[in-house]
Design a protein around this motif. Structure first.
Motif, PDB file in Angstrom:
ATOM      1  N   LYS A 542     -63.480 -45.415 -47.838  1.00 52.65           N
ATOM      2  CA  LYS A 542     -63.045 -45.952 -46.435  1.00 52.65           C
ATOM      3  C   LYS A 542     -61.635 -46.110 -46.333  1.00 52.65           C
ATOM      4  O   LYS A 542     -61.194 -47.047 -46.834  1.00 52.65           O
ATOM      5  N   TYR A 543     -61.382 -45.399 -45.593  1.00 51.12           N
ATOM      6  CA  TYR A 543     -59.803 -45.576 -45.204  1.00 51.12           C
ATOM      7  C   TYR A 543     -59.800 -46.134 -43.702  1.00 51.12           C
ATOM      8  O   TYR A 543     -60.195 -45.598 -42.749  1.00 51.12           O
ATOM      9  N   LEU A 662     -66.987 -52.478 -39.333  1.00 48.98           N
ATOM     10  CA  LEU A 662     -66.373 -51.365 -38.615  1.00 48.98           C
ATOM     11  C   LEU A 662     -67.046 -50.014 -39.298  1.00 48.98           C
ATOM     12  O   LEU A 662     -66.683 -49.798 -40.574  1.00 48.98           O
ATOM     13  N   HIS A 663     -67.440 -49.187 -38.393  1.00 53.39           N
ATOM     14  CA  HIS A 663     -67.885 -48.002 -38.944  1.00 53.39           C
ATOM     15  C   HIS A 663     -69.008 -47.974 -39.991  1.00 53.39           C
ATOM     16  O   HIS A 663     -68.846 -47.239 -41.016  1.00 53.39           O
TER      17      HIS A 663
END
Length: 667
Positions: A542-543, A662-663
């Protein structure tokens, strides 16, 4: 009552007046009630592991005799002048006079003439311990009697019968003093023979582990044997007092105890089953197939022959909770545990986890066609609407349901089979506090799961290390979960558990284990061997784009609104309640905003948490635009999913936790 005399049968153990009716309970009846109850609890309520820990001299019969003796002898300190002349709780003179008259007719002719200078110096628990030492009972057993009201005695008590002799028998030597001494010793001898002993020297010593568990079991048995009605319902008698005109001869103690146990058992026992097909287990309990890392970790843990502590380190959103619950059933089946304790950092995270555990338990209850009871343990649990909606066990007809057993409330809550709550309920096991023995009794029969184990400060971690030593000594399987656990803390946790289980923090393992930085990582204690599993399928990276901004609050609001102008959910996590409120006050009225922090009243906070998860959690109906403003309560264990995140500066592990919101891709 066989060998007992009229004097011994006239001693009272409890007295009360209700609806103008005078009630009492002969002391010997209460002693026999407690003996019967603790024996039943030992045989039917304790787990196999707990019974093995209590095994004395490798003899089941000796162990049972000790257990029964503790139940019978626990209130021998009530057979003293100080206790028998006490006023009733309501200070009802008529009741006290009638009880006194009953004792005078029983043979204590001068009891109404006694006076005391220091009656309070010899409470009946202390007096019981002192009398047992007089009769030659070893101190490890006598001390259990002294501590059965929740707090062990810190000072030596053997000389109390000399220093405060008036509290035990009349001070003047003679017929009455001899009568009291004989009554006390006769009750003691009666209990010895009733419980399979002939003399006090036959009663064996117990070790530290056994003493703690036996103390907890005795406290539980005493509370149950002192419960007149189930949850104060007069239609459901347990061990009620009898009319003052009735005697011990009118009580069938065997039938009384059998009826009480049948009434008290209002929920079923969990029967943990071996999970042979993990994929099928996931589908049945959660409706989806396990990720590869979930499957691999569950399979590895299932191979443990002597499972101890398991530490699961994996990214946020990977499904560590599902791993923990699957493994909990695997370990419970292997180790003979009868329940689960799930500990979390905060009330908010406990509430969120409670919902998930209840859903899992509902599947278990349906599969086993059983009534399985659950307890939410934190200071504001009564405001949790889902907790309040769970039906009381006695009101549920049939099986296959999750219920609440109201008998397990207050200090008894930890004795419930399935418990979810704040971590302090576990840490209290390492404190010196009243009734800590109940914590040990309740937790020693469960699988213990510690979520967000990285999130405890140095002070709390020192108590956690002590608690892990106790859990290791009890052979309790422990599952610790974390996404951001420093390797130093991981090593401390493993060593603490191993030291408790084997007396040494050394284990067999591969060189360099202390510096293992693999991720995901499973660290698993199997007996004296530490196995670290690292060969998991590589996770999708995950970036996260991080941008530093240094602006005033009003400018921050503009940036946030611009970020979600085309739709989305933005989170703002700040470090203080004051700052959260200040930012919330600046939000435009036409932007849907939710604020969550620890300063809300419990009912309001609960509603906010439920609303937040319904809008941003799993299977949520996400609004077109939403801004969520909160403090650290947002960063752990809540299933919420942001499209953009703004956070105050914080320690790196907390930043990573916040990034974990997040996400997430919740479905």
């Amino acid at each position: 009552m066989g060998e007992l005399t009229t004097e011994e049968l006239s001693l009272w153990g409890k007295k009360a007046i209700r609806d103008d009716q005078e009630l009492w309970l002969p002391l010997v009846i209460h002693l026999i009630d407690a003996k019967n109850v603790i024996n039943w609890l030992y045989n039917h309520w304790l787990t196999d592991n707990q019974r093995s820990l209590l095994m004395i001299e490798n003899s089941e019969s000796v162990t049972q005799n000790v257990v029964k003796f503790l139940g019978y002898i626990h209130d021998i300190g009530k057979a003293t002048t100080a206790f028998q002349t006490k006023q009733s709780y309501a200070h009802n003179d008529s009741l006290d006079e009638d009880i006194m008259e009953k004792m005078i007719r029983g043979g204590f002719k001068d009891i109404d003439k006694l006076s005391f200078l220091k009656r309070s110096a010899s409470p009946h628990a202390l007096a019981g311990e002192a009398l047992l030492e007089v009769y030659g009972v070893n101190k490890s057993i006598a001390a259990i009697i002294g501590g059965h009201h929740g707090k062990p005695l810190s000072n030596p008590v053997a000389k109390d019968t000399r220093y405060n002799s008036e509290n035990y028998w009349p001070e003047t030597p003679g017929e009455e003093q001899n009568r009291w001494r004989k009554v006390q010793e006769d009750l003691f001898q009666y209990g010895l023979h009733l419980c399979g002993f002939h003399k006090s020297s036959e009663i064996p010593r117990v070790n530290k582990i056994q003493a703690v568990l036996l103390e907890g079991l005795l406290i539980m048995a005493d509370w149950l044997a002192s419960s007149e009605y189930l949850n104060d319902d007069p239609s459901k008698p347990l061990f009620p007092l009898i009319d003052i005109n009735e005697s011990a001869a009118d009580v069938n103690t065997e039938q009384r105890y059998q009826n009480a146990i049948n009434t008290w058992q209002i929920n079923d026992e969990w029967s943990a089953e071996r999970v042979s097909d993990i994929d099928e287990y996931y589908v049945q309990h959660w409706g989806f197939h396990p990720r590869e890392v979930q499957l691999a970790m569950c399979q590895e843990i299932s191979k443990a022959l002597d499972p101890g502590m398991m530490i699961v380190e994996a990214p946020m959103g990977i499904g560590k909770t599902e791993i923990a619950l699957t493994v909990a059933e695997q370990l419970a089946s292997r180790c003979g545990c009868n329940g689960l304790f799930m500990g979390l950092p905060t009330q908010a995270t406990s509430n969120a986890m409670f919902d998930r555990v209840e859903d899992w338990l509902a599947k278990e209850a349906k599969e086993q066609d059983a009534k399985l009871s659950i307890k939410l343990m934190h200071g504001k649990a009564k405001f949790n609407q889902r907790n309040q909606a769970i039906p009381r066990a006695e009101n549920v007809q049939g099986s296959g349901a999750v219920v609440v057993n109201e008998w397990f409330t207050g200090k008894k809550s930890i004795l419930e089979e399935f418990t979810v709550g704040t971590i302090d309920n576990l840490l209290q096991m390492g404190l010196k506090q009243r009734h800590l023995f109940l914590k040990h009794l309740g937790l020693s029969g469960k699988v213990v799961v510690i979520d967000e184990v990285h999130g405890y400060d140095v002070y709390m971690s020192s108590y956690l290390a002590k608690v892990l030593q106790w859990l290791g000594a009890y052979n309790v399987p422990v599952i610790a979960l974390s996404a951001t656990l420093p390797k130093g803390k991981r090593n401390e946790l493993l060593k603490s558990y191993e030291k408790g289980k084997f007396g040494s923090d050394q284990f067999e393992t591969e060189p360099g284990w202390e510096n293992n930085e693999a991720y995901p990582l499973l660290s698993m204690l199997d007996g004296k061997h530490l196995k670290q599993v690292t060969n998991f399928v590589s996770q999708k990276s995950k970036y996260v784009q991080v941008k530093r901004i240094n602006v005033e609050n009003n400018k921050l609001i503009d940036i946030v609104n611009a970020k979600i102008k085309d739709g989305g959910v933005a989170g703002i996590i700040v470090n203080t309640v004051k700052r959260a409120e200040e930012i919330a006050d600046l939000m435009p009225k036409d932007v849907l905003t939710i604020v969550l922090h620890s300063a809300f009243l419990a009912p309001d906070r609960q509603k906010i948490e439920e609303r937040l998860q319904s809008m941003t959690g799993k299977n949520a109906a996400r609004p077109p635009r939403l801004v969520v403003i909160g403090t650290q309560v947002l960063e752990q264990s809540l299933d919420i999913d942001f499209d953009a995140l703004f956070t105050d500066i914080a320690p790196m592990d907390l930043i990573l936790q916040r990034v974990g919101r997040l996400h997430l891709g919740l479905e």
